[in-house]
Design a protein around this motif. Structure first.
Motif, PDB file in Angstrom:
ATOM      1  N   GLY A  69       0.815  -1.210   0.000  1.00  0.00           N
ATOM      2  CA  GLY A  69       0.000   0.000   0.000  1.00  0.00           C
ATOM      3  C   GLY A  69       0.849   1.260   0.000  1.00  0.00           C
ATOM      4  O   GLY A  69       2.048   1.241   0.254  1.00  0.00           O
ATOM      5  N   GLY A  70       0.195   2.352  -0.298  1.00  0.00           N
ATOM      6  CA  GLY A  70       0.882   3.634  -0.277  1.00  0.00           C
ATOM      7  C   GLY A  70       0.684   4.348   1.044  1.00  0.00           C
ATOM      8  O   GLY A  70      -0.131   3.950   1.872  1.00  0.00           O
ATOM      9  N   ASP A  71       1.442   5.392   1.247  1.00  0.00           N
ATOM     10  CA  ASP A  71       1.365   6.186   2.453  1.00  0.00           C
ATOM     11  C   ASP A  71       1.356   7.653   2.033  1.00  0.00           C
ATOM     12  O   ASP A  71       2.283   8.114   1.366  1.00  0.00           O
ATOM     13  CB  ASP A  71       2.568   5.889   3.360  1.00  0.00           C
ATOM     14  N   THR A  72       0.310   8.383   2.394  1.00  0.00           N
ATOM     15  CA  THR A  72       0.149   9.773   1.962  1.00  0.00           C
ATOM     16  C   THR A  72       1.319  10.643   2.411  1.00  0.00           C
ATOM     17  O   THR A  72       1.831  11.455   1.644  1.00  0.00           O
ATOM     18  CB  THR A  72      -1.174  10.340   2.503  1.00  0.00           C
ATOM     19  N   SER A  73       1.756  10.479   3.641  1.00  0.00           N
ATOM     20  CA  SER A  73       2.842  11.304   4.158  1.00  0.00           C
ATOM     21  C   SER A  73       4.133  11.047   3.392  1.00  0.00           C
ATOM     22  O   SER A  73       4.838  11.983   2.997  1.00  0.00           O
ATOM     23  CB  SER A  73       3.042  11.031   5.650  1.00  0.00           C
ATOM     24  N   GLN A  74       4.456   9.793   3.177  1.00  0.00           N
ATOM     25  CA  GLN A  74       5.684   9.479   2.438  1.00  0.00           C
ATOM     26  C   GLN A  74       5.576   9.962   0.992  1.00  0.00           C
ATOM     27  O   GLN A  74       6.532  10.497   0.438  1.00  0.00           O
ATOM     28  CB  GLN A  74       5.978   7.982   2.501  1.00  0.00           C
ATOM     29  N   THR A  75       4.410   9.806   0.402  1.00  0.00           N
ATOM     30  CA  THR A  75       4.217  10.263  -0.976  1.00  0.00           C
ATOM     31  C   THR A  75       4.408  11.770  -1.078  1.00  0.00           C
ATOM     32  O   THR A  75       5.048  12.263  -2.009  1.00  0.00           O
ATOM     33  CB  THR A  75       2.820   9.851  -1.491  1.00  0.00           C
ATOM     34  N   GLN A  76       3.902  12.531  -0.102  1.00  0.00           N
ATOM     35  CA  GLN A  76       4.059  13.983  -0.180  1.00  0.00           C
ATOM     36  C   GLN A  76       5.525  14.383  -0.075  1.00  0.00           C
ATOM     37  O   GLN A  76       5.963  15.311  -0.753  1.00  0.00           O
ATOM     38  CB  GLN A  76       3.219  14.695   0.876  1.00  0.00           C
ATOM     39  N   TYR A  77       6.303  13.697   0.742  1.00  0.00           N
ATOM     40  CA  TYR A  77       7.732  14.009   0.833  1.00  0.00           C
ATOM     41  C   TYR A  77       8.438  13.708  -0.485  1.00  0.00           C
ATOM     42  O   TYR A  77       9.291  14.470  -0.937  1.00  0.00           O
ATOM     43  CB  TYR A  77       8.389  13.237   1.983  1.00  0.00           C
ATOM     44  N   VAL A  78       8.084  12.586  -1.094  1.00  0.00           N
ATOM     45  CA  VAL A  78       8.694  12.244  -2.386  1.00  0.00           C
ATOM     46  C   VAL A  78       8.325  13.294  -3.433  1.00  0.00           C
ATOM     47  O   VAL A  78       9.186  13.733  -4.211  1.00  0.00           O
ATOM     48  CB  VAL A  78       8.279  10.832  -2.850  1.00  0.00           C
ATOM     49  N   VAL A  79       7.080  13.726  -3.452  1.00  0.00           N
ATOM     50  CA  VAL A  79       6.659  14.744  -4.418  1.00  0.00           C
ATOM     51  C   VAL A  79       7.438  16.044  -4.187  1.00  0.00           C
ATOM     52  O   VAL A  79       7.878  16.686  -5.150  1.00  0.00           O
ATOM     53  CB  VAL A  79       5.131  14.971  -4.357  1.00  0.00           C
ATOM     54  N   LEU A  80       7.644  16.437  -2.937  1.00  0.00           N
ATOM     55  CA  LEU A  80       8.461  17.622  -2.649  1.00  0.00           C
ATOM     56  C   LEU A  80       9.889  17.437  -3.169  1.00  0.00           C
ATOM     57  O   LEU A  80      10.486  18.366  -3.730  1.00  0.00           O
ATOM     58  CB  LEU A  80       8.478  17.910  -1.148  1.00  0.00           C
ATOM     59  N   ALA A  81      10.436  16.238  -2.988  1.00  0.00           N
ATOM     60  CA  ALA A  81      11.787  15.966  -3.479  1.00  0.00           C
ATOM     61  C   ALA A  81      11.830  16.020  -5.009  1.00  0.00           C
ATOM     62  O   ALA A  81      12.755  16.609  -5.591  1.00  0.00           O
ATOM     63  CB  ALA A  81      12.266  14.605  -2.982  1.00  0.00           C
ATOM     64  N   LEU A  82      10.844  15.439  -5.662  1.00  0.00           N
ATOM     65  CA  LEU A  82      10.803  15.465  -7.132  1.00  0.00           C
ATOM     66  C   LEU A  82      10.657  16.896  -7.635  1.00  0.00           C
ATOM     67  O   LEU A  82      11.257  17.281  -8.644  1.00  0.00           O
ATOM     68  CB  LEU A  82       9.665  14.579  -7.651  1.00  0.00           C
ATOM     69  N   TRP A  83       9.894  17.701  -6.924  1.00  0.00           N
ATOM     70  CA  TRP A  83       9.740  19.109  -7.289  1.00  0.00           C
ATOM     71  C   TRP A  83      11.078  19.840  -7.142  1.00  0.00           C
ATOM     72  O   TRP A  83      11.468  20.628  -8.002  1.00  0.00           O
ATOM     73  CB  TRP A  83       8.660  19.740  -6.420  1.00  0.00           C
ATOM     74  N   ALA A  84      11.798  19.559  -6.051  1.00  0.00           N
ATOM     75  CA  ALA A  84      13.118  20.171  -5.849  1.00  0.00           C
ATOM     76  C   ALA A  84      14.064  19.766  -6.976  1.00  0.00           C
ATOM     77  O   ALA A  84      14.841  20.591  -7.470  1.00  0.00           O
ATOM     78  CB  ALA A  84      13.689  19.765  -4.488  1.00  0.00           C
ATOM     79  N   LEU A  85      13.993  18.502  -7.393  1.00  0.00           N
ATOM     80  CA  LEU A  85      14.828  18.030  -8.507  1.00  0.00           C
ATOM     81  C   LEU A  85      14.496  18.790  -9.783  1.00  0.00           C
ATOM     82  O   LEU A  85      15.395  19.277 -10.485  1.00  0.00           O
ATOM     83  CB  LEU A  85      14.628  16.531  -8.728  1.00  0.00           C
ATOM     84  N   LYS A  86      13.219  18.891 -10.072  1.00  0.00           N
ATOM     85  CA  LYS A  86      12.784  19.568 -11.289  1.00  0.00           C
ATOM     86  C   LYS A  86      13.213  21.038 -11.290  1.00  0.00           C
ATOM     87  O   LYS A  86      13.649  21.560 -12.316  1.00  0.00           O
ATOM     88  CB  LYS A  86      11.271  19.441 -11.438  1.00  0.00           C
ATOM     89  N   LYS A  87      13.130  21.689 -10.142  1.00  0.00           N
ATOM     90  CA  LYS A  87      13.507  23.107 -10.046  1.00  0.00           C
ATOM     91  C   LYS A  87      14.983  23.341 -10.344  1.00  0.00           C
ATOM     92  O   LYS A  87      15.346  24.433 -10.784  1.00  0.00           O
ATOM     93  CB  LYS A  87      13.161  23.663  -8.658  1.00  0.00           C
ATOM     94  N   VAL A  88      15.840  22.336 -10.108  1.00  0.00           N
ATOM     95  CA  VAL A  88      17.273  22.518 -10.379  1.00  0.00           C
ATOM     96  C   VAL A  88      17.703  21.854 -11.684  1.00  0.00           C
ATOM     97  O   VAL A  88      18.884  21.714 -11.951  1.00  0.00           O
ATOM     98  CB  VAL A  88      18.157  22.039  -9.196  1.00  0.00           C
ATOM     99  N   GLY A  89      16.733  21.464 -12.493  1.00  0.00           N
ATOM    100  CA  GLY A  89      17.048  20.969 -13.830  1.00  0.00           C
ATOM    101  C   GLY A  89      17.267  19.473 -13.969  1.00  0.00           C
ATOM    102  O   GLY A  89      17.691  19.011 -15.024  1.00  0.00           O
ATOM    103  N   VAL A  90      16.987  18.712 -12.926  1.00  0.00           N
ATOM    104  CA  VAL A  90      17.075  17.251 -13.031  1.00  0.00           C
ATOM    105  C   VAL A  90      15.774  16.771 -13.643  1.00  0.00           C
ATOM    106  O   VAL A  90      14.689  17.092 -13.147  1.00  0.00           O
ATOM    107  CB  VAL A  90      17.317  16.600 -11.658  1.00  0.00           C
ATOM    108  N   THR A  91      15.856  16.032 -14.718  1.00  0.00           N
ATOM    109  CA  THR A  91      14.672  15.555 -15.416  1.00  0.00           C
ATOM    110  C   THR A  91      13.893  14.579 -14.548  1.00  0.00           C
ATOM    111  O   THR A  91      14.455  13.629 -14.004  1.00  0.00           O
ATOM    112  CB  THR A  91      15.061  14.873 -16.742  1.00  0.00           C
ATOM    113  N   VAL A  92      12.609  14.833 -14.413  1.00  0.00           N
ATOM    114  CA  VAL A  92      11.694  13.959 -13.681  1.00  0.00           C
ATOM    115  C   VAL A  92      10.622  13.540 -14.656  1.00  0.00           C
ATOM    116  O   VAL A  92       9.948  14.404 -15.236  1.00  0.00           O
ATOM    117  CB  VAL A  92      11.079  14.687 -12.465  1.00  0.00           C
ATOM    118  N   PRO A  93      10.456  12.228 -14.907  1.00  0.00           N
ATOM    119  CA  PRO A  93       9.447  11.794 -15.875  1.00  0.00           C
ATOM    120  C   PRO A  93       8.040  12.236 -15.451  1.00  0.00           C
ATOM    121  O   PRO A  93       7.551  11.837 -14.407  1.00  0.00           O
ATOM    122  CB  PRO A  93       9.554  10.255 -15.844  1.00  0.00           C
ATOM    123  N   SER A  94       7.421  13.070 -16.260  1.00  0.00           N
ATOM    124  CA  SER A  94       6.117  13.622 -15.895  1.00  0.00           C
ATOM    125  C   SER A  94       5.031  12.552 -15.824  1.00  0.00           C
ATOM    126  O   SER A  94       4.061  12.701 -15.085  1.00  0.00           O
ATOM    127  CB  SER A  94       5.698  14.727 -16.864  1.00  0.00           C
TER     128      SER A  94
END
Length: 183
Positions: free
Chosen positions: A155-180
């Protein structure tokens, strides 16, 4: 007093209170900026607390998050607390990619990504890309994220998913490609 009269007075009163509340908040919002002496004092006090040697330490992720807060609060890349947190962040990402399934590893990698992306995204690009690749490997079929061990590994976990999304957003902001298609 008649019930209808009471209700007819209630709505104008509520509207007036709402208006005062909104206008009062607008005044309060304009009083403080990041440069305001009170705000600077509060940030300085928070940083002093975070770097205290006797401060209770909960986890490596907590230390990395505290280092990130000190970096943002003081903007001092050479602060010993920040450089220590950066080293820990790079190690957390390496351990995760090597198969570490510690209970809080998703959180720890997320705050590691946020710190390294803010600290020096070019220097730490290999670690940031490694974190991205690891997140893509462990993503659930549902699209979310969750604990890697324990009772609910499917199963998934909302809290863990939100942290991952924040990390992916940080990656995208610095130019690291994140598969949309994976977000």
């Amino acid at each position: 007093m008649l019930a209808g009269t009471r209700n007819s007075l209630l709505w104008p009163l509520m509207g007036g209170l709402l208006g005062l509340s909104i206008s009062g908040n607008q005044i309060a919002f304009g009083q403080y900026s990041p440069e305001h002496p009170k705000v600077v004092q509060m940030v300085d006090q928070a940083v002093e607390y975070l770097v205290m040697p006797q401060r209770p330490s909960g986890s490596v992720g907590g230390e990395i998050l505290a280092g990130y807060a000190v970096l943002l609060g003081k903007a001092d890349r050479n602060h010993p607390f920040v450089t220590s947190a950066v080293a820990k962040a790079a190690d957390v990402i390496r351990r995760a990619a090597a198969g570490d399934k510690e209970q809080h590893i998703l959180y720890d990698v997320a705050v590691s990504v946020m710190l390294l992306a803010s600290y020096d995204p070019e220097r730490y690009r290999p670690q940031l890309e490694l974190a991205r690749d690891w997140y893509m490997q462990i993503q659930r079929r549902s699209g979310g994220y969750g604990y890697l061990t324990g009772l609910n590994v499917q199963g998934g976990d909302t809290s863990q998913t939100q942290y991952v999304v924040l990390a992916l957003w940080a990656l995208k902001k610095v130019g690291v490609t994140v598969p949309s298609d994976r977000v």
